[in-house]
Design a protein around this motif. Structure first.
Motif: not given
Length: 139
Positions: A10-20, A22-25, A87-92
Motif C-alpha cells: 500500500v502507498p503509505a509508510s508503515p506508521g501511517k498505515v498502522w495509525s489508520l 491499528g486500532g481494534f475499533d 491477524t492483521i500485520r503491517v510490515h516495512t
C-alpha cells in the motif's frame, strides 16, 4: 483446520498505515463493508455490523503496537466456521519508507462447509479488505 493469507503493498509508510488500521475499533475508517463498530469490554471486544445488518462479534487476543499487528477471534458471525483466529500485520519494505506491506491472515475450522469454501470466502474478504485499504490511502 484451514487457513489463508493475503498481502498487499500500500502507498503509505508503515506508521501511517498502522495509525489508520491499528486500532481494534477502526474498521469503519477503512473497510466499507463494516460501516459500524461498537467497542465493548473496555475495547477488547468489538461488535460489528455489515451493510445487511448482520452482527459479527470479535475479541482481541493479541496486540503489539511496536511490531504493528493484532490478532482477534470471532465469537459470533454469520460465517460457516468455528475456531477462527485472524491477524492483521503491517510490515516495512526494506529500503522504502513510503510504502508498507499489509498482511491479513486467518485460520479456522469449517462448520457445515468445505475447507475450500471457507478458505475462498476469507481469501476474498481479506483481498477485498486490502483493496479497500489501498483505495482509502489513495483517496
Amino acid at each position: 483446520m484451514a487457513s489463508t493469507s493475503v498481502s498487499r503493498i500500500v502507498p503509505a509508510s508503515p506508521g501511517k498505515v498502522w495509525s489508520l488500521i491499528g486500532g481494534f475499533d477502526a474498521l469503519p475508517d477503512w473497510l466499507p463493508y463494516i460501516p459500524e463498530s461498537t467497542p465493548l469490554e473496555g475495547g477488547r471486544v468489538r461488535r460489528l455490523k455489515n451493510p445487511n445488518g448482520e452482527v459479527i462479534i470479535e475479541r482481541l487476543v493479541d496486540f503489539n503496537e511496536t511490531e504493528r499487528h493484532y490478532s482477534y477471534a470471532i465469537l459470533h458471525a454469520p460465517f460457516p466456521v468455528n475456531g477462527y483466529v485472524s491477524t492483521i500485520r503491517v510490515h516495512t519494505v526494506p529500503g522504502r519508507d513510503d510504502i508498507a506491506e499489509v498482511q491479513w491472515s486467518g485460520r479456522f475450522n469449517p462448520d457445515n462447509a468445505t475447507g475450500e469454501e471457507v478458505t475462498d470466502l476469507f481469501t476474498g474478504i481479506y483481498r477485498d479488505g486490502l483493496d479497500a485499504l489501498h483505495n482509502t490511502l489513495t483517496a
